[in-house]
Design a protein around this motif. Structure first.
Motif, PDB file in Angstrom:
ATOM      1  N   ALA A  56      -5.425   5.204   8.354  1.00  0.00           N
ATOM      2  CA  ALA A  56      -5.012   4.517   7.167  1.00  0.00           C
ATOM      3  C   ALA A  56      -4.106   3.303   7.364  1.00  0.00           C
ATOM      4  CB  ALA A  56      -4.253   5.401   6.058  1.00  0.00           C
ATOM      5  N   GLY A  57      -4.673   1.995   6.977  1.00  0.00           N
ATOM      6  CA  GLY A  57      -3.920   0.678   7.372  1.00  0.00           C
ATOM      7  C   GLY A  57      -2.871   0.687   6.177  1.00  0.00           C
ATOM      8  N   VAL A  58      -1.801   0.305   6.350  1.00  0.00           N
ATOM      9  CA  VAL A  58      -0.702   0.267   5.371  1.00  0.00           C
ATOM     10  C   VAL A  58      -0.147  -1.276   5.362  1.00  0.00           C
ATOM     11  CG1 VAL A  58       1.680   1.005   4.398  1.00  0.00           C
ATOM     12  CG2 VAL A  58      -0.144   2.647   5.308  1.00  0.00           C
ATOM     13  N   VAL A  59      -0.706  -2.048   4.421  1.00  0.00           N
ATOM     14  CA  VAL A  59      -0.281  -3.459   4.388  1.00  0.00           C
ATOM     15  C   VAL A  59       1.243  -3.673   4.176  1.00  0.00           C
ATOM     16  CG1 VAL A  59      -0.791  -5.784   3.329  1.00  0.00           C
ATOM     17  CG2 VAL A  59      -2.391  -4.036   3.421  1.00  0.00           C
ATOM     18  N   ASP A  60       1.902  -4.436   4.911  1.00  0.00           N
ATOM     19  CA  ASP A  60       3.361  -4.664   5.085  1.00  0.00           C
ATOM     20  C   ASP A  60       3.635  -5.470   3.644  1.00  0.00           C
ATOM     21  OD1 ASP A  60       3.337  -7.412   5.574  1.00  0.00           O
ATOM     22  OD2 ASP A  60       4.221  -7.151   7.431  1.00  0.00           O
ATOM     23  N   ASP A  61       4.969  -5.439   3.180  1.00  0.00           N
ATOM     24  CA  ASP A  61       5.440  -5.834   2.046  1.00  0.00           C
ATOM     25  C   ASP A  61       5.193  -7.445   2.132  1.00  0.00           C
ATOM     26  OD1 ASP A  61       6.418  -3.358   1.707  1.00  0.00           O
ATOM     27  OD2 ASP A  61       8.508  -3.954   1.927  1.00  0.00           O
ATOM     28  N   ASP A  62       5.366  -8.269   3.158  1.00  0.00           N
ATOM     29  CA  ASP A  62       5.107  -9.549   3.018  1.00  0.00           C
ATOM     30  C   ASP A  62       3.672 -10.024   2.791  1.00  0.00           C
ATOM     31  OD1 ASP A  62       7.838 -10.217   3.301  1.00  0.00           O
ATOM     32  OD2 ASP A  62       7.847 -10.370   5.279  1.00  0.00           O
ATOM     33  N   MET A  63       2.907  -9.192   3.597  1.00  0.00           N
ATOM     34  CA  MET A  63       1.347  -9.621   3.287  1.00  0.00           C
ATOM     35  C   MET A  63       0.919  -8.977   1.696  1.00  0.00           C
ATOM     36  SD  MET A  63       0.183 -10.936   5.837  1.00  0.00           S
ATOM     37  CE  MET A  63      -1.410 -10.867   5.150  1.00  0.00           C
ATOM     38  N   LEU A  64       1.351  -8.078   1.307  1.00  0.00           N
ATOM     39  CA  LEU A  64       1.086  -7.757  -0.093  1.00  0.00           C
ATOM     40  C   LEU A  64       1.515  -8.935  -1.138  1.00  0.00           C
ATOM     41  CD1 LEU A  64       1.786  -3.968  -0.487  1.00  0.00           C
ATOM     42  CD2 LEU A  64      -0.648  -5.244  -0.808  1.00  0.00           C
ATOM     43  N   GLU A  65       2.746  -9.446  -0.800  1.00  0.00           N
ATOM     44  CA  GLU A  65       3.237 -10.500  -1.399  1.00  0.00           C
ATOM     45  C   GLU A  65       2.263 -11.704  -1.521  1.00  0.00           C
ATOM     46  OE1 GLU A  65       7.326 -12.527  -3.141  1.00  0.00           O
ATOM     47  OE2 GLU A  65       7.280 -11.693  -1.041  1.00  0.00           O
ATOM     48  N   LEU A  66       1.903 -11.952  -0.450  1.00  0.00           N
ATOM     49  CA  LEU A  66       1.023 -13.202  -0.018  1.00  0.00           C
ATOM     50  C   LEU A  66      -0.504 -13.210  -0.736  1.00  0.00           C
ATOM     51  CD1 LEU A  66       0.495 -15.764   1.561  1.00  0.00           C
ATOM     52  CD2 LEU A  66      -0.252 -14.589   3.458  1.00  0.00           C
ATOM     53  N   ALA A  67      -1.087 -11.733  -0.372  1.00  0.00           N
ATOM     54  CA  ALA A  67      -2.348 -11.612  -0.916  1.00  0.00           C
ATOM     55  C   ALA A  67      -2.171 -11.378  -2.725  1.00  0.00           C
ATOM     56  CB  ALA A  67      -2.820 -10.059  -0.383  1.00  0.00           C
ATOM     57  N   LYS A  68      -1.461 -10.610  -3.043  1.00  0.00           N
ATOM     58  CA  LYS A  68      -1.302 -10.250  -4.528  1.00  0.00           C
ATOM     59  C   LYS A  68      -0.350 -11.224  -5.527  1.00  0.00           C
ATOM     60  CE  LYS A  68      -3.148  -5.786  -3.789  1.00  0.00           C
ATOM     61  NZ  LYS A  68      -3.195  -4.260  -4.409  1.00  0.00           N
ATOM     62  N   GLY A  69       0.490 -11.914  -4.638  1.00  0.00           N
ATOM     63  CA  GLY A  69       1.510 -12.548  -5.529  1.00  0.00           C
ATOM     64  C   GLY A  69       2.808 -11.830  -6.036  1.00  0.00           C
ATOM     65  N   ILE A  70       2.844 -10.391  -5.622  1.00  0.00           N
ATOM     66  CA  ILE A  70       4.089  -9.683  -6.127  1.00  0.00           C
ATOM     67  C   ILE A  70       4.439  -8.577  -5.012  1.00  0.00           C
ATOM     68  CG2 ILE A  70       3.461  -9.540  -8.676  1.00  0.00           C
ATOM     69  CD1 ILE A  70       2.056  -6.832  -8.157  1.00  0.00           C
ATOM     70  N   ARG A  71       5.493  -8.278  -4.988  1.00  0.00           N
ATOM     71  CA  ARG A  71       6.105  -7.282  -3.761  1.00  0.00           C
ATOM     72  C   ARG A  71       5.648  -5.982  -4.301  1.00  0.00           C
ATOM     73  NH1 ARG A  71       8.173  -9.405   0.640  1.00  0.00           N
ATOM     74  NH2 ARG A  71       9.482  -7.748   1.106  1.00  0.00           N
ATOM     75  N   PRO A  72       5.678  -5.080  -3.593  1.00  0.00           N
ATOM     76  CA  PRO A  72       5.154  -3.822  -3.960  1.00  0.00           C
ATOM     77  C   PRO A  72       6.522  -2.882  -4.217  1.00  0.00           C
ATOM     78  CG  PRO A  72       5.573  -3.789  -1.403  1.00  0.00           C
ATOM     79  CD  PRO A  72       5.594  -5.148  -1.992  1.00  0.00           C
ATOM     80  N   VAL A  73       6.246  -1.924  -5.149  1.00  0.00           N
ATOM     81  CA  VAL A  73       7.343  -1.245  -5.944  1.00  0.00           C
ATOM     82  C   VAL A  73       8.010  -0.454  -4.886  1.00  0.00           C
ATOM     83  CG1 VAL A  73       7.998   0.509  -7.589  1.00  0.00           C
ATOM     84  CG2 VAL A  73       6.145  -1.214  -8.187  1.00  0.00           C
ATOM     85  N   ILE A  74       7.093   0.162  -3.984  1.00  0.00           N
ATOM     86  CA  ILE A  74       7.501   1.152  -2.948  1.00  0.00           C
ATOM     87  C   ILE A  74       7.682   0.193  -1.531  1.00  0.00           C
ATOM     88  CG2 ILE A  74       7.140   3.292  -1.861  1.00  0.00           C
ATOM     89  CD1 ILE A  74       7.884   3.746  -4.846  1.00  0.00           C
ATOM     90  N   PRO A  75       8.831   0.341  -0.981  1.00  0.00           N
ATOM     91  CA  PRO A  75       8.746  -0.497   0.211  1.00  0.00           C
ATOM     92  C   PRO A  75       8.055   0.117   1.518  1.00  0.00           C
ATOM     93  CG  PRO A  75      10.796   0.575  -0.046  1.00  0.00           C
ATOM     94  CD  PRO A  75      10.062   0.908  -1.127  1.00  0.00           C
ATOM     95  N   LEU A  76       7.429  -0.595   2.581  1.00  0.00           N
ATOM     96  CA  LEU A  76       6.545  -0.327   3.555  1.00  0.00           C
ATOM     97  C   LEU A  76       6.983   0.933   4.118  1.00  0.00           C
ATOM     98  CD1 LEU A  76       4.215  -0.751   5.600  1.00  0.00           C
ATOM     99  CD2 LEU A  76       5.946  -2.251   6.651  1.00  0.00           C
TER     100      LEU A  76
END
Length: 145
Positions: free
Chosen positions: A35-55
């Protein structure tokens, strides 16, 4: 016959039954599931928002799902580069990508290295986006109230 390694990437933020279903279906279609877990910075880059739950917490949750054999943290956006860093035979994705320009490009690029792309039904009634909207509304109402 050799072991089939599957790869299921995701944000896995606000973990819900749709996430569980993807991992369940993925494991049913391979011998060993990464299972690939996308890191916080990559999620912000891809979706424009930081995840609620940290990496670290998202990876810990996924690591303890029965269907998952291994967790791999994604730190860059190119899935072919992910494959170079952590090889796999089958790539699992939600069917919201099927037939799209991104999905077709992904299929073409993976076909060049012998990776099959398998799509699973997207859980429409429950999504992290929906859960985030509900939480945002609740927070706004409490602030006003």
């Amino acid at each position: 016959m050799s072991e089939v390694i599957g790869y299921a990437p995701g944000a896995w933020d606000l973990f819900h039954v749709g996430h569980l279903n993807v991992l369940r279906h993925a494991k049913a279609n391979c011998d060993y599931l990464v299972a690939g877990v996308v890191d916080d910075d990559m999620l912000e880059l891809a979706k424009g928002i930081r995840p609620v739950i940290p990496l670290v917490e998202r990876a810990e949750i996924i690591r303890h799902v029965t269907f998952v054999d291994e967790v791999f943290v994604e730190t860059q956006p190119d899935k072919l580069e992910t494959w170079r860093r952590r090889p796999f035979d089958v790539f699992f994705k939600g069917d919201d990508w099927k037939g799209t320009a991104k999905g077709l490009d992904l299929e073409r690029r993976f076909a060049q290295v012998g990776v099959e792309v398998v799509y699973f039904p997207y859980t429409v009634h429950t999504s992290s986006t929906f859960l985030r909207e509900v939480l945002d509304r609740e927070i706004r109402s409490r602030v006003r109230g």
